[in-house]
Design an enzyme around this catalytic site. Structure first.
Site, PDB file in Angstrom:
ATOM      1  N   LYS A  25       0.914  -1.282   0.071  1.00  0.00           N
ATOM      2  CA  LYS A  25      -0.055  -0.043   0.004  1.00  0.00           C
ATOM      3  C   LYS A  25       1.067   1.046  -0.097  1.00  0.00           C
ATOM      4  CE  LYS A  25      -2.750   0.884   3.603  1.00  0.00           C
ATOM      5  NZ  LYS A  25      -2.507   1.972   4.409  1.00  0.00           N
ATOM      6  N   ARG A  30       2.832   5.887  -3.399  1.00  0.00           N
ATOM      7  CA  ARG A  30       4.203   6.891  -3.650  1.00  0.00           C
ATOM      8  C   ARG A  30       4.505   6.546  -5.203  1.00  0.00           C
ATOM      9  NH1 ARG A  30       3.910   5.677   1.595  1.00  0.00           N
ATOM     10  NH2 ARG A  30       5.511   6.828   3.086  1.00  0.00           N
ATOM     11  N   GLY A  97      -5.034   8.077   5.172  1.00  0.00           N
ATOM     12  CA  GLY A  97      -4.211   9.040   5.797  1.00  0.00           C
ATOM     13  C   GLY A  97      -3.066   9.382   4.894  1.00  0.00           C
ATOM     14  N   ARG A 125      -8.738  12.755  12.236  1.00  0.00           N
ATOM     15  CA  ARG A 125      -7.326  12.284  12.222  1.00  0.00           C
ATOM     16  C   ARG A 125      -6.253  13.605  12.416  1.00  0.00           C
ATOM     17  NH1 ARG A 125      -5.861   7.297   8.955  1.00  0.00           N
ATOM     18  NH2 ARG A 125      -3.752   7.456  10.307  1.00  0.00           N
ATOM     19  N   SER A 170       6.714   9.610  12.239  1.00  0.00           N
ATOM     20  CA  SER A 170       5.636   9.167  11.107  1.00  0.00           C
ATOM     21  C   SER A 170       6.255   9.412   9.806  1.00  0.00           C
ATOM     22  CB  SER A 170       4.380  10.271  11.319  1.00  0.00           C
ATOM     23  OG  SER A 170       3.887  10.457  10.115  1.00  0.00           O
ATOM     24  N   ASP A 318       1.612  -0.959  11.826  1.00  0.00           N
ATOM     25  CA  ASP A 318       0.593  -1.521  11.484  1.00  0.00           C
ATOM     26  C   ASP A 318       0.242  -2.927  11.882  1.00  0.00           C
ATOM     27  OD1 ASP A 318      -0.124   0.922  10.159  1.00  0.00           O
ATOM     28  OD2 ASP A 318       0.812   0.401   8.387  1.00  0.00           O
ATOM     29  N   ARG A 349      -6.500   2.441  17.866  1.00  0.00           N
ATOM     30  CA  ARG A 349      -6.506   0.870  17.830  1.00  0.00           C
ATOM     31  C   ARG A 349      -6.043   0.054  18.819  1.00  0.00           C
ATOM     32  NH1 ARG A 349      -3.280   0.608  11.757  1.00  0.00           N
ATOM     33  NH2 ARG A 349      -5.226   0.564  10.593  1.00  0.00           N
TER      34      ARG A 349
HETATM   35  C1  S3P Z   1       2.329   5.003   6.049  1.00  0.00           C
HETATM   36  C2  S3P Z   1       2.657   5.410   7.514  1.00  0.00           C
HETATM   37  C3  S3P Z   1       2.357   4.920   8.683  1.00  0.00           C
HETATM   38  C4  S3P Z   1       1.248   3.620   8.546  1.00  0.00           C
HETATM   39  C5  S3P Z   1       0.463   3.811   7.441  1.00  0.00           C
HETATM   40  C6  S3P Z   1       1.097   4.048   6.013  1.00  0.00           C
HETATM   41  C7  S3P Z   1       2.902   5.293   4.770  1.00  0.00           C
HETATM   42  O1  S3P Z   1       1.580   5.783   9.067  1.00  0.00           O
HETATM   43  O2  S3P Z   1       0.436   3.586   9.835  1.00  0.00           O
HETATM   44  O3  S3P Z   1      -0.425   2.526   7.362  1.00  0.00           O
HETATM   45  O4  S3P Z   1       2.643   4.853   3.922  1.00  0.00           O
HETATM   46  O5  S3P Z   1       3.572   6.384   5.135  1.00  0.00           O
HETATM   47  P1  S3P Z   1       2.188   7.224   9.984  1.00  0.00           P
HETATM   48  O6  S3P Z   1       3.464   7.832   9.306  1.00  0.00           O
HETATM   49  O7  S3P Z   1       1.486   8.117  10.550  1.00  0.00           O
HETATM   50  O8  S3P Z   1       2.845   6.116  11.250  1.00  0.00           O
END
Ligand code: S3P
Length: 435
Positions: A25, A30, A97, A125, A170, A318, A349
């Site tokens: 994903k 990206r 997100g 969020r 993050s 995750d 979660r």
């Molecule tokens: C992700 C980063 C993580 C992850 C999300 C996908 C990404 O989130 O939990 O499922 O693709 O950069 P955070 O960067 O908010 O921790």
């Protein structure tokens, strides 16, 4: 929120065979975004076709990027960063997100007005973590709670490179700022409190971006990206659900082919090994700058509880809820602390894992920033709800497979966010049931 209900009966047969999980994903988002920002045609193979990644794809189309394809094979024709044009409608990130935050980074540098929103969950969020640093770079962003909540209106433009010391570990925030840095004047520096997944850095570098990493410090200078073909490996986070299923369903023995094994994603494997789980990496190779490999997993009845090393949290973010299930079946206590980021995912979660696993008979206790679970227990089963969160739906489905009475899972349709074939792969009939 989706109301589809699935009944998961206790599984009486082992899980066997060879699996391929859908495309990663994070890498799929990206691949789409970087291809759209590059000049020329990029072909993407193995793209995850899920609700989240299709949100990114549709948003890029609304920004004028031509994207065609099906069955995981897509052609993206980018016109460089200047090629994006003002969208005629609100951009919809749905549940994603990654879409919202990475696109905020892109939109911050574009000289037009855009409005981006999401579903009920995403509109709750926190976005301040990206909005504030993007404002420091010069973007104008307006929204509820001083710009913390979607919908957000972005009037981007000329950005200046700034040094950002992140407060939260993050990858989404890091990635948003690196994307903004592509068009900012001067250097943009991101300093991470803890290592997070590094797909953005790898993929930007592969496309010729002027990016350097030194310890916890990543520096990017403005520049064009080149078009290139991308092969998306299988998603380790999806594989983790199959790994867990095979570890806990008696006599199971499976192989999972072509999963992404980037070390910034796979701390869950380390946790499994520490618990005594039988998972082997059969072979490992590199594909498109990412480590990829085949896994073999066997039923592991003698698991032992662990205490999670906080440094591993972002590297298994995750997968952490799966520890509530594994910990229920393992000897002793499994303890997770300092995982407050789990409270601001697609659902809280920590709260959902604890309440729903407890409803199934787990001996689990909520901690301020995590949970503690004692085992081994026999999970009774019962009626639970995903709270609209794909990873909660998959966790509770697995719990149902090893429970005494089975599970009635409400909100099961959430799996479409990341792993649309989840129920089919596990031989669970998906027909909606009204009870
Ligand atoms: C992700 C980063 C993580 C992850 C999300 C996908 C990404 O989130 O939990 O499922 O693709 O950069 P955070 O960067 O908010 O921790």
């Amino acid at each position: 929120m989706d109301n589809s209900t699935v009944i998961i009966s206790p599984r009486t047969t082992p899980l066997t065979g060879t699996f391929r999980v859908p495309g990663d994903k994070s890498i799929s988002h990206r691949a789409l975004i970087l291809s759209a920002l590059a000049r020329g045609k990029s072909r993407i193979e193995g793209l995850l076709e899920s609700r989240d990644t299709m949100a990114t794809l549709e948003i890029l189309r609304h920004l004028g990027v031509e994207i065609e394809g099906s069955q995981g094979s897509y052609m993206v024709e980018g016109n460089g960063m200047e090629g994006l044009r003002e969208p005629q409608d609100v951009l919809m990130a749905h549940n994603s997100g990654t879409t919202a935050r990475l696109m905020l980074g892109v939109l911050a540098g574009r000289p037009f007005l855009s409005v981006i929103t999401g579903d009920d969950s995403l509109r709750r969020r926190p976005m301040a973590r990206v909005v504030n640093p993007l404002r420091e770079m010069g973007a104008t962003i307006l929204g509820r709670q001083e710009g913390n909540l979607l919908p957000l209106a972005v009037k981007g433009g000329k950005l200046k490179g700034t040094v950002h010391t992140l407060q939260v570990a993050s990858a989404q925030v890091k990635s948003a700022l690196l994307l903004a840095g592509l068009t900012a004047k001067g250097k943009t520096v991101v300093i991470e409190p803890r290592q997070t997944r590094d797909h953005t850095e790898r993929m930007l570098a592969a496309r010729g971006a002027a990016l350097e990493k030194e310890g916890d410090r990543i520096t990017i200078k403005p520049g064009e990206l080149k078009a290139m073909n991308v092969k998306v490996p299988g998603d380790f986070s999806s594989a983790a659900f199959l790994v867990t299923a095979a570890l806990i369903i008696p006599e199971s023995h499976i192989r999972i082919l072509g999963a992404n094994l980037n070390p910034t994603r796979t701390a869950f494997l380390k946790m499994i090994w520490e618990m005594g789980g039988r998972v082997k990496i059969l072979q490992e190779w590199t594909e498109g700058g990412e480590p990829v490999g085949d896994l073999e997993v066997e039923y592991s009845p003698n698991l032992a509880g662990i205490r999670v090393d906080p440094a591993d949290i972002p590297l298994a973010i995750d997968e952490l809820p799966l520890l509530a299930l594994l910990g229920s079946l393992a000897r002793g206590e499994t303890r997770l602390e300092e995982a407050q980021e789990l409270r601001v995912k697609e659902s809280d979660r920590i709260a959902v894992t604890v309440s729903q696993m407890a409803a199934l008979g787990a001996q689990i206790q909520e901690l301020p920033h995590g949970f503690a679970v004692k085992g081994p227990v026999e999970l009774k089963g019962g009626r639970v709800h995903s709270h609209g969160d794909h990873r909660m739906a998959m966790l509770l489905a697995l719990a149902g497979l090893v429970s005494q009475k089975g599970v009635v899972l409400e909100g099961s349709g959430a799996v479409d966010v990341s792993f649309p074939s989840f129920f089919t792969d596990l031989g669970i009939e998906r027909g909606t049931c009204h009870r």
